[in-house]
Design a protein around this motif. Structure first.
Motif, short mmCIF file in Angstrom:
data_model
loop_
_atom_site.label_atom_id
_atom_site.label_comp_id
_atom_site.label_asym_id
_atom_site.label_seq_id
_atom_site.Cartn_x
_atom_site.Cartn_y
_atom_site.Cartn_z
N CYS A 1 -6.78 1.94 -9.64
CA CYS A 1 -7.92 2.61 -9.08
C CYS A 1 -9.09 2.32 -10.22
N VAL B 1 -18.18 3.28 1.48
CA VAL B 1 -16.83 2.82 2.38
C VAL B 1 -17.20 1.37 2.89
N GLN C 1 2.03 5.35 -0.90
CA GLN C 1 1.24 6.69 -0.71
C GLN C 1 0.84 7.19 -1.95
N ARG C 2 -0.29 7.62 -2.21
CA ARG C 2 -0.90 8.03 -3.64
C ARG C 2 -1.13 9.53 -3.70
N GLN D 1 -8.87 -2.35 -0.74
CA GLN D 1 -7.59 -1.54 0.26
C GLN D 1 -7.92 -0.41 0.37
N ASP D 2 -8.57 0.57 -0.34
CA ASP D 2 -8.60 1.97 -0.01
C ASP D 2 -9.67 2.34 -1.13
N LEU D 3 -10.17 3.81 -0.91
CA LEU D 3 -10.93 4.37 -1.91
C LEU D 3 -9.77 5.34 -2.97
N SER D 4 -10.35 5.58 -3.99
CA SER D 4 -9.47 6.35 -4.97
C SER D 4 -9.43 7.83 -4.59
N TYR E 1 -12.69 3.21 -6.09
CA TYR E 1 -11.93 2.36 -5.21
C TYR E 1 -10.65 1.95 -5.63
N LEU F 1 -15.10 -2.05 2.54
CA LEU F 1 -14.32 -2.60 3.71
C LEU F 1 -14.91 -3.99 3.69
N PHE G 1 0.83 -1.34 -0.04
CA PHE G 1 0.01 0.19 -0.10
C PHE G 1 1.06 1.30 0.06
N SER H 1 -7.57 -1.08 -5.23
CA SER H 1 -7.30 -2.50 -4.98
C SER H 1 -6.33 -3.04 -5.89
#
Length: 388
Positions: free
Chosen positions: A243, A185, A39-40, A194-197, A237, A189, A37, A239
């Motif tokens: 994105c 969200v 940093q973006r 992994q995360d939101l875009s 999202y 989960l 993961f 993953s």
């Protein structure tokens, strides 16, 4: 050519002895890891600033001979393919000494993530080292996705379609924007994403209210979902290293016929644009013109948020970052090529009624283009008592 061969070609063309990346999308692209993961920098790709991490937990150095060395803290070592990369495991406090033996050149390209700390460290090791910006070095090759990348992004586009359908099925009167956004969200989960875009938007506009007199602001807590509410979704999202970016609109209850036809016109304009793409010939600057042409033909051009002469960009490339260059600017002469994936996001605004958007992830193929996002284009009016 393999990805690594293409990267090496760019390094050599730039006259560099090697490139060093930490944390960001170039790090992911170089090491070919999809699980770490990083940093973006979703919204700052045009700003000459350093990345958010001051000190990295992993770095990758590729020399001009093709050797790629990943320097990482112990807890991250398992993320990196040792058939592609030599992996050096150490502690962060020891990174300075480790790098002194890894860097084997004088003319080094550096990404912007953690660049202030890395520059200081490299200069301490060798005051004569020449450091140049290499943050955009791979832009040309990153915009053409390989089969593995396309498969990952196709899967994530489908997931995003399904996520928003889940939200639409669970909309209830009295909800706030924040309630709807929390569902986005939670869905991610619950499914191991992994995360939101980017921060999601489920933008409510209530017909005939002050809230609907302008596109912005959207008010997260004070505007409640009721009949006559238009919702503009902007969802993405992240993953497996890639994105998604997605947009649609729905209307609570029965929409005025003119508004309903407006949404159909917006969808038709998007589809018309995609149908006109000829790989190797169509310019990026042509795309929004096709959208405008169809909206004008259907009598809705005046409701487009941007007119032909106003458009700064109707979208962007997408991949490891949600907003990748190049953007879909009206002035762009860039030619569309197979393997490109971009987002097109035309919008309409109807004062006193609401704001609508359509955003799709679009893959350029050998023969044309195809939508990766396929949420039903005729789903606009939502009745809370019906199944979809």
């Amino acid at each position: 050519m393999t990805r690594r061969e293409k990267i090496l070609e760019e390094v050599r063309k730039a006259g560099l002895d090697g490139v060093l990346y930490a944390t960001g999308a170039n790090f992911q692209y170089l090491t070919e890891t999809t699980t770490y993961f990083w940093q973006r920098n979703c919204f700052n790709i045009d700003e000459p600033v350093s990345g958010a991490h001051i000190i990295p937990e992993a770095m990758a150095y590729l020399n001009k001979d093709g050797k790629c060395t990943v320097l990482t803290i112990p807890s991250l070592a398992h993320h990196f393919d040792r058939t592609l990369n030599e992996v050096v495991v150490s502690y962060m406090d020891q990174f300075e000494d480790e790098l002194s033996s890894i860097i084997d050149g004088k003319n080094i390209g550096l990404g912007r993530d953690c660049d202030a700390w890395i520059t200081k460290l490299l200069k301490a090791n060798d005051p004569n080292i020449n450091i140049v910006s290499a943050d955009t070095l791979f832009d040309d090759i990153r915009r053409i996705k390989d089969d593995k990348e396309i498969a990952l992004m196709r899967k994530l586009a489908k997931f995003t379609d399904d996520a928003v359908m889940y939200v639409v099925k669970h909309l209830k009167p009295g909800m706030t924007m924040r309630d709807a956004e929390r569902m986005i969200v939670d869905y991610g989960l619950q499914h191991g994403i992994q995360d939101l875009s980017f921060p999601p938007t489920c933008g409510f506009k209530n017909r005939g209210t002050d809230n609907a007199k302008a596109i912005e602001p959207f008010l997260n807590d004070t505007v409640l979902l009721k009949e006559g509410t238009m919702i503009a979704f902007d969802i993405g999202y992240m993953s497996n290293g890639y994105c998604s970016d997605w947009g649609r609109a729905v209307y609570s209850g029965k929409a005025p016929e003119f508004i309903k036809k407006g949404y159909a016109a917006l969808q038709a304009a998007q589809c018309h644009m995609v149908s006109r793409i000829v790989p190797g010939k169509t310019r990026f600057g042509d795309l929004y013109g096709y959208i405008c042409d169809k909206a004008e033909e259907l009598g809705y051009y005046e409701y487009l948020r941007f007119k032909r002469e106003e458009i700064g960009g109707n979208g962007h490339h997408i991949g490891s970052e949600v907003h990748e260059v190049p953007f879909l600017k009206y002035t762009s002469d860039l030619i569309l090529e197979p393997g490109m994936i971009f987002c097109s996001e035309p919008k309409m605004f109807f004062k006193d009624h609401g704001y609508m958007r359509v955003e799709d992830m679009i893959l350029v193929t050998e023969n044309g283009a195809e939508f990766l996002t396929n949420f039903p284009r005729d789903l606009f009016e939502v009745d809370f008592n019906e199944e979809y």
